[in-house]
Design a protein around this motif. Structure first.
Motif, mmCIF file in Angstrom:
data_model
loop_
_atom_site.group_PDB
_atom_site.id
_atom_site.type_symbol
_atom_site.label_atom_id
_atom_site.label_comp_id
_atom_site.label_asym_id
_atom_site.label_seq_id
_atom_site.Cartn_x
_atom_site.Cartn_y
_atom_site.Cartn_z
ATOM 1 N N PRO A 174 -62.126 -30.573 15.854
ATOM 2 C CA PRO A 174 -62.470 -29.289 15.731
ATOM 3 C C PRO A 174 -61.135 -27.932 15.585
ATOM 4 C CG PRO A 174 -63.985 -29.120 17.320
ATOM 5 C CD PRO A 174 -62.629 -29.944 17.198
ATOM 6 N N ILE A 175 -60.845 -27.340 14.217
ATOM 7 C CA ILE A 175 -59.744 -26.780 14.145
ATOM 8 C C ILE A 175 -60.150 -25.969 15.203
ATOM 9 C CG2 ILE A 175 -58.778 -25.404 12.873
ATOM 10 C CD1 ILE A 175 -59.421 -26.235 10.011
ATOM 11 N N VAL A 176 -58.222 -26.032 15.955
ATOM 12 C CA VAL A 176 -58.000 -24.729 16.271
ATOM 13 C C VAL A 176 -56.860 -23.351 15.776
ATOM 14 C CG1 VAL A 176 -56.853 -23.619 18.621
ATOM 15 C CG2 VAL A 176 -57.686 -26.038 18.882
ATOM 16 N N ARG A 177 -58.202 -22.159 16.012
ATOM 17 C CA ARG A 177 -57.215 -21.198 15.761
ATOM 18 C C ARG A 177 -56.695 -19.605 16.058
ATOM 19 N NH1 ARG A 177 -57.963 -21.359 9.940
ATOM 20 N NH2 ARG A 177 -60.627 -23.124 9.679
ATOM 21 N N GLU A 178 -55.834 -18.838 15.926
ATOM 22 C CA GLU A 178 -55.145 -17.506 16.503
ATOM 23 C C GLU A 178 -56.765 -17.130 16.928
ATOM 24 O OE1 GLU A 178 -52.226 -17.564 17.867
ATOM 25 O OE2 GLU A 178 -50.742 -18.721 16.325
ATOM 26 N N ALA A 179 -56.645 -16.264 17.742
ATOM 27 C CA ALA A 179 -57.527 -15.041 17.897
ATOM 28 C C ALA A 179 -57.897 -14.500 16.159
ATOM 29 C CB ALA A 179 -56.959 -13.888 18.658
ATOM 30 N N ASP A 180 -57.119 -13.695 15.640
ATOM 31 C CA ASP A 180 -57.291 -13.412 14.370
ATOM 32 C C ASP A 180 -57.486 -14.187 13.305
ATOM 33 O OD1 ASP A 180 -54.777 -14.682 13.187
ATOM 34 O OD2 ASP A 180 -53.537 -12.880 13.135
ATOM 35 N N GLY A 181 -57.179 -15.913 13.406
ATOM 36 C CA GLY A 181 -58.217 -16.597 12.451
ATOM 37 C C GLY A 181 -57.170 -17.877 12.196
ATOM 38 N N LEU A 182 -56.092 -17.743 12.173
ATOM 39 C CA LEU A 182 -55.513 -18.270 10.955
ATOM 40 C C LEU A 182 -54.659 -20.038 12.129
ATOM 41 C CD1 LEU A 182 -52.777 -18.987 9.479
ATOM 42 C CD2 LEU A 182 -50.686 -17.969 11.061
ATOM 43 N N ALA A 183 -54.967 -20.983 11.360
ATOM 44 C CA ALA A 183 -55.004 -22.333 11.839
ATOM 45 C C ALA A 183 -53.924 -22.679 12.564
ATOM 46 C CB ALA A 183 -55.656 -23.002 11.041
ATOM 47 N N LEU A 184 -53.513 -22.928 13.934
ATOM 48 C CA LEU A 184 -52.578 -23.171 14.576
ATOM 49 C C LEU A 184 -51.823 -24.687 13.529
ATOM 50 C CD1 LEU A 184 -53.703 -23.142 18.160
ATOM 51 C CD2 LEU A 184 -52.360 -21.308 17.235
ATOM 52 N N SER A 185 -50.773 -24.070 13.379
ATOM 53 C CA SER A 185 -50.173 -25.002 12.223
ATOM 54 C C SER A 185 -48.484 -25.726 13.476
ATOM 55 C CB SER A 185 -49.888 -24.750 11.307
ATOM 56 O OG SER A 185 -48.898 -25.650 11.217
ATOM 57 N N SER A 186 -47.491 -27.105 13.494
ATOM 58 C CA SER A 186 -45.855 -25.630 14.393
ATOM 59 C C SER A 186 -45.255 -25.348 12.699
ATOM 60 C CB SER A 186 -45.562 -27.660 14.230
ATOM 61 O OG SER A 186 -46.498 -28.584 14.924
ATOM 62 N N ARG A 187 -46.104 -25.617 11.517
ATOM 63 C CA ARG A 187 -44.960 -25.274 10.873
ATOM 64 C C ARG A 187 -45.308 -23.390 11.110
ATOM 65 N NH1 ARG A 187 -46.461 -29.348 7.927
ATOM 66 N NH2 ARG A 187 -45.001 -30.422 6.840
ATOM 67 N N ASN A 188 -45.948 -22.403 11.564
ATOM 68 C CA ASN A 188 -46.154 -21.466 11.952
ATOM 69 C C ASN A 188 -44.745 -20.900 12.718
ATOM 70 O OD1 ASN A 188 -48.217 -21.635 10.979
ATOM 71 N ND2 ASN A 188 -49.810 -21.071 12.465
ATOM 72 N N MET A 189 -44.054 -21.582 13.452
ATOM 73 C CA MET A 189 -42.960 -21.136 14.281
ATOM 74 C C MET A 189 -42.336 -20.627 12.245
ATOM 75 S SD MET A 189 -41.975 -23.925 17.055
ATOM 76 C CE MET A 189 -43.197 -24.224 17.801
ATOM 77 N N ARG A 190 -42.547 -20.906 11.852
ATOM 78 C CA ARG A 190 -41.110 -20.583 10.778
ATOM 79 C C ARG A 190 -41.703 -19.591 9.924
ATOM 80 N NH1 ARG A 190 -40.858 -25.781 7.226
ATOM 81 N NH2 ARG A 190 -39.128 -24.597 5.920
ATOM 82 N N LEU A 191 -43.021 -19.189 10.180
ATOM 83 C CA LEU A 191 -43.240 -17.574 9.345
ATOM 84 C C LEU A 191 -42.441 -17.311 9.397
ATOM 85 C CD1 LEU A 191 -47.153 -18.270 9.454
ATOM 86 C CD2 LEU A 191 -45.239 -18.583 7.572
ATOM 87 N N SER A 192 -41.611 -15.480 9.274
ATOM 88 C CA SER A 192 -40.760 -14.768 9.841
ATOM 89 C C SER A 192 -42.504 -13.812 10.250
ATOM 90 C CB SER A 192 -40.374 -13.966 8.568
ATOM 91 O OG SER A 192 -41.391 -13.343 7.484
ATOM 92 N N ALA A 193 -41.928 -12.467 10.419
ATOM 93 C CA ALA A 193 -43.704 -11.866 11.196
ATOM 94 C C ALA A 193 -44.295 -11.085 9.754
ATOM 95 C CB ALA A 193 -42.419 -10.125 11.898
ATOM 96 N N ASP A 194 -43.523 -10.833 8.775
ATOM 97 C CA ASP A 194 -43.842 -10.147 7.795
ATOM 98 C C ASP A 194 -45.018 -11.529 6.782
ATOM 99 O OD1 ASP A 194 -43.935 -8.289 6.069
ATOM 100 O OD2 ASP A 194 -42.969 -8.925 4.111
ATOM 101 N N GLU A 195 -44.726 -12.640 7.085
ATOM 102 C CA GLU A 195 -44.944 -13.202 6.133
ATOM 103 C C GLU A 195 -46.124 -13.594 6.771
ATOM 104 O OE1 GLU A 195 -41.881 -16.248 3.865
ATOM 105 O OE2 GLU A 195 -41.970 -17.002 6.565
ATOM 106 N N ARG A 196 -45.703 -14.282 8.679
ATOM 107 C CA ARG A 196 -47.436 -14.494 9.275
ATOM 108 C C ARG A 196 -48.683 -13.765 8.909
ATOM 109 N NH1 ARG A 196 -51.203 -14.215 11.867
ATOM 110 N NH2 ARG A 196 -51.875 -15.496 13.698
ATOM 111 N N LYS A 197 -47.825 -12.240 8.590
ATOM 112 C CA LYS A 197 -49.247 -10.781 8.438
ATOM 113 C C LYS A 197 -50.302 -11.720 7.665
ATOM 114 C CE LYS A 197 -47.066 -7.574 10.454
ATOM 115 N NZ LYS A 197 -46.343 -6.281 9.486
ATOM 116 N N HIS A 198 -49.176 -12.048 6.650
ATOM 117 C CA HIS A 198 -49.818 -11.978 4.994
ATOM 118 C C HIS A 198 -50.358 -13.649 4.694
ATOM 119 C CE1 HIS A 198 -47.895 -9.118 3.001
ATOM 120 N NE2 HIS A 198 -47.121 -9.486 3.276
ATOM 121 N N ALA A 199 -49.806 -14.344 5.328
ATOM 122 C CA ALA A 199 -50.622 -15.766 6.279
ATOM 123 C C ALA A 199 -51.917 -15.549 6.214
ATOM 124 C CB ALA A 199 -50.612 -16.694 7.130
ATOM 125 N N LEU A 200 -52.394 -14.812 7.344
ATOM 126 C CA LEU A 200 -54.016 -14.390 7.903
ATOM 127 C C LEU A 200 -55.288 -14.292 6.480
ATOM 128 C CD1 LEU A 200 -55.609 -13.118 9.876
ATOM 129 C CD2 LEU A 200 -54.730 -11.259 9.628
#
Ligand code: AMP
Length: 282
Positions: A174-200
């Motif tokens: 099964p998919i593992v997600r962050e506590a807030d629901g975003l699916a974990l991905s190696s590519r998440n490391m490339r998101l800025s703090a702002d993008e990370r908020k919107h990605a949710l």
């Protein structure tokens, strides 16, 4: 945990383990490991005598050079995480080892590869098939572990081993997600703090769409999810398909298939994120 790069060394080790009658599980990854990968590793450790994890950023499955160049590479951190998760062998192959010559093989992956990521990333699944057949041939694992996060990839891997008679059991996790629901991905490391908020908004829209099944048609839910996500700054949906989970062909009605999956790809700034959700009938 033993760490290898050369194929000959890894094969030597496996030959010894096979002589002792050990079962072998393989977790293929591209490194930059996170808890999503580690869930596969832990399952592999639990179900096999020996768990091998390979981390290899496979060039043949990238249709975009920038995406390949920018793909995170964190070998030392990966080795530590694998040791902590109980892997017996970490294998970091080199490109020339996996592809001593350019791989020109073309795989027939059928209609599963002609939808969603197929047209969106030409050649991607052929590259996945190239690397996996190499890895399966080198390791000859009893079982191999893949995440449902890459839902289409998992379906295609099952098809690949069936069509090409590769004797390995494919296990989906099964998919593992962050506590807030975003699916974990190696590519998440490339998101800025702002993008990370919107990605949710991606996972939020998918989860909320489950509640719309009773009142909206498939087409309406599809549009609702796309509109929700596209209305968020930084986000642009590349595709969202609501499909039969087995054939991956789009459905028109909620009653068209026993199991239905919604697969989405969204650009968050320049980072391409994927996610999916299973639509269960009440
Ligand atoms: P990657 O390194 O992205 O190629 O992923 C390696 C394996 O880990 C694939 O089978 C992925 O589906 C799986 N994986 C990646 N992210 C997750 C996640 N969030 N949850 C579960 N499995 C994942």
């Amino acid at each position: 945990m033993k760490v290898f790069d050369k194929i000959a060394d890894v094969q030597n080790e496996i030959a010894q383990l096979r002589k002792q009658g050990k079962t072998i599980g393989l977790v293929p990854t591209m490194g930059a490991l996170h808890e999503g990968h580690l869930s596969l590793v832990k399952r592999c450790v639990a179900e096999n005598d020996v768990c091998i994890v390979d981390a290899f950023v496979n060039p043949t499955q990238f249709n975009n050079k920038t995406d390949y160049d920018k793909y995170p590479r964190t070998v030392e951190a990966d080795a530590k995480l694998l040791e902590g998760a109980g892997a017996a062998i970490a294998w970091f192959p080199t490109e020339s080892d996996i592809y001593p010559e350019p791989d020109t093989r073309v795989f027939n992956l059928g209609p599963l590869a002609e939808v969603m990521e197929g047209p969106a990333r030409p050649g991607h699944f052929n590259g996945v098939a190239q690397v996996l057949t190499r890895l399966f041939d080198i390791i000859k694992p009893d079982r191999a572990y893949f995440g449902e996060k890459d839902f289409q990839q998992l379906a295609i891997v099952r098809e690949l081993v069936k069509n090409y008679n590769i004797p390995v059991q494919i296990v989906g996790c099964p998919i593992v997600r962050e506590a807030d629901g975003l699916a974990l991905s190696s590519r998440n490391m490339r998101l800025s703090a702002d993008e990370r908020k919107h990605a949710l908004r991606i996972s939020k829209a998918l989860f909320e769409s489950l509640k719309k099944m009773d009142t909206m048609s498939v087409a309406e839910v599809r549009k609702w999810v796309c509109d929700e996500i596209n209305s968020e700054p930084c986000l642009e949906v590349e595709y969202f398909e609501i499909s039969n989970s087995l054939t991956l062909q789009p459905v028109e009605n909620w009653s068209d298939a026993e199991n239905i999956v919604g697969c989405i790809t969204v650009y968050c700034g320049e980072v391409r994120l994927i996610d999916n959700i299973q639509y269960k009938k009440a």
